[in-house]
Scaffold this active site. Sequence first.
Site, PDB file in Angstrom:
ATOM      1  N   GLU A 176       0.791  -1.339   0.012  1.00 33.93           N
ATOM      2  CA  GLU A 176       0.104   0.055   0.015  1.00 33.93           C
ATOM      3  C   GLU A 176       0.964   1.264  -0.063  1.00 33.93           C
ATOM      4  O   GLU A 176       0.681   2.312   0.813  1.00 33.93           O
ATOM      5  CB  GLU A 176      -1.130  -0.016   1.351  1.00 33.93           C
ATOM      6  N   GLU A 287      -5.985 -10.345  -1.791  1.00 35.87           N
ATOM      7  CA  GLU A 287      -6.820 -10.219  -0.719  1.00 35.87           C
ATOM      8  C   GLU A 287      -8.289 -10.230  -1.238  1.00 35.87           C
ATOM      9  O   GLU A 287      -9.044  -9.446  -0.685  1.00 35.87           O
ATOM     10  CB  GLU A 287      -6.462  -9.127   0.057  1.00 35.87           C
TER      11      GLU A 287
HETATM   12  C1  XIL Z   1      -6.860  -6.683   8.018  1.00 38.07           C
HETATM   13  C2  XIL Z   1      -7.157  -7.632   8.711  1.00 38.07           C
HETATM   14  O1  XIL Z   1      -8.054  -8.354   8.068  1.00 38.07           O
HETATM   15  C3  XIL Z   1      -7.581  -7.359   9.971  1.00 38.07           C
HETATM   16  O2  XIL Z   1      -8.024  -8.383  10.866  1.00 38.07           O
HETATM   17  C4  XIL Z   1      -6.765  -6.269  10.870  1.00 38.07           C
HETATM   18  O3  XIL Z   1      -7.431  -5.762  11.830  1.00 38.07           O
HETATM   19  C5  XIL Z   1      -6.541  -5.210   9.806  1.00 38.07           C
HETATM   20  O4  XIL Z   1      -5.726  -5.439   8.681  1.00 38.07           O
HETATM   21  N1  XIL Z   1      -5.180  -4.529   3.293  1.00 38.07           N
HETATM   22  C6  XIL Z   1      -4.173  -5.448   3.832  1.00 38.07           C
HETATM   23  C7  XIL Z   1      -4.423  -6.393   4.930  1.00 38.07           C
HETATM   24  O5  XIL Z   1      -3.087  -5.394   3.301  1.00 38.07           O
HETATM   25  O6  XIL Z   1      -3.151  -6.789   5.820  1.00 38.07           O
HETATM   26  C8  XIL Z   1      -5.656  -5.675   5.938  1.00 38.07           C
HETATM   27  O7  XIL Z   1      -6.060  -6.833   6.646  1.00 38.07           O
HETATM   28  C9  XIL Z   1      -6.777  -5.311   4.887  1.00 38.07           C
HETATM   29  C10 XIL Z   1      -6.384  -4.513   3.996  1.00 38.07           C
END
Ligand code: XIL
Length: 381
Positions: A176, A287
Amino acid sequence: MSKFLYENYKDYFRVGAAVSGIILMNDAERDELFQNMKRRMEEFKKNFKPQPGMPAFKFPEPQPYPMGDMPDKKLAAEQFNLVVAENECKMGSIYRGENQFDFSGADKLLAFAKQNNQAMRWHTLVWHNQSPRWIFEDGNGGKASKELLEERLKKYIFTVGERYKDDICSVDVVNECISDKNFVLRDGADRSQWFDILGPDYVDKAFFWAKEAFPNSSLVINDYNLEMIEGKRQGMYKLVKGMKERGVPVDTVGLQMHINIKNPPISEIEQTIELYGSLGLNVIVTEMEVSAYVDKDFEHPDPRREYDQAFLEQQAERYYQIFECFKKEAKAGILKDVVLWGVTDRMSWKNNFPVPGRTDAPLLFDGEGEPKAAFDRLCKD
Ligand code: XIL
């Protein structure tokens, strides 16, 4: 067709899932986590000082986790041939202090992956969120210097590589890093303390160190909304094109793909994958889930609405069409892996994001672990 999701796609790409450490815990560990959450919430409430004029705020009550094995565990083991830790391989979970590392969560997931013959990815080495606070501080109330922070980051990357390099197929080296405001590198004003202290070349450096630390893993630059927002897609394109020209060892772009029932259209997903493919890079989906809420529908009037049959079928069709597009891009040699961000709807982070406590239903299994229409659709042709 097979009743196992990954088998249906094994000629095209691996199908992965993010596994939450919570589903691998036993009852005692889960209870301890809940008690800690309660304690932290009580402390937070006690210390909370509302700003004058701030509207009344209702603190969410931590909910206890169900006891016994959760369905997610069996499903994660059976249905996928790739896993990634939802939180346990983030720097904040591991880097506890100068030269202090806690690998317990990462080790647990690796043992699970090995037991189930699964590949494992690493998420993530450098990210502006879920990093430990101490790393940006000098220990005397000031900011860490560039040299100190660089030393700490290098130490981290090499220590993680030393332990896991032979077990990890791909690594999200930087997560990110593109700003949503102007689509260039996120800076200090945009919450990246990495950029703030190390300057813009921290991205290149992290990749060079990762290449040494994980010589056999593919190295990924990962971000969200690349398939959703044209400007961000182009911002990432410029960044990785420049990196390639400078000889930086990035080989894969990770599309998070936190998408929804309506957007983006499939043509945009296709264009995004092919754009990065045109640079000779691989693409993986890191994701994915398909939310019931469209884009910035933050104020949905009925946050706890039931998901009716029509929605479930629409979602099934959307997953199917997108996976067909993935198959095409895999055949073209660009797309390598597809990872879903969770297993059951009950455990999805989308139940708390972007609206805390608003139930969503973005994954392939319902709260009880029963396959949804989308799962069935992906498992039949
Ligand atoms: C999220 C997790 O799913 C949650 O459990 C945590 O509280 C916050 O992070 N982008 C990403 C992930 O790269 O690491 C994030 O995961 C979601 C958005």
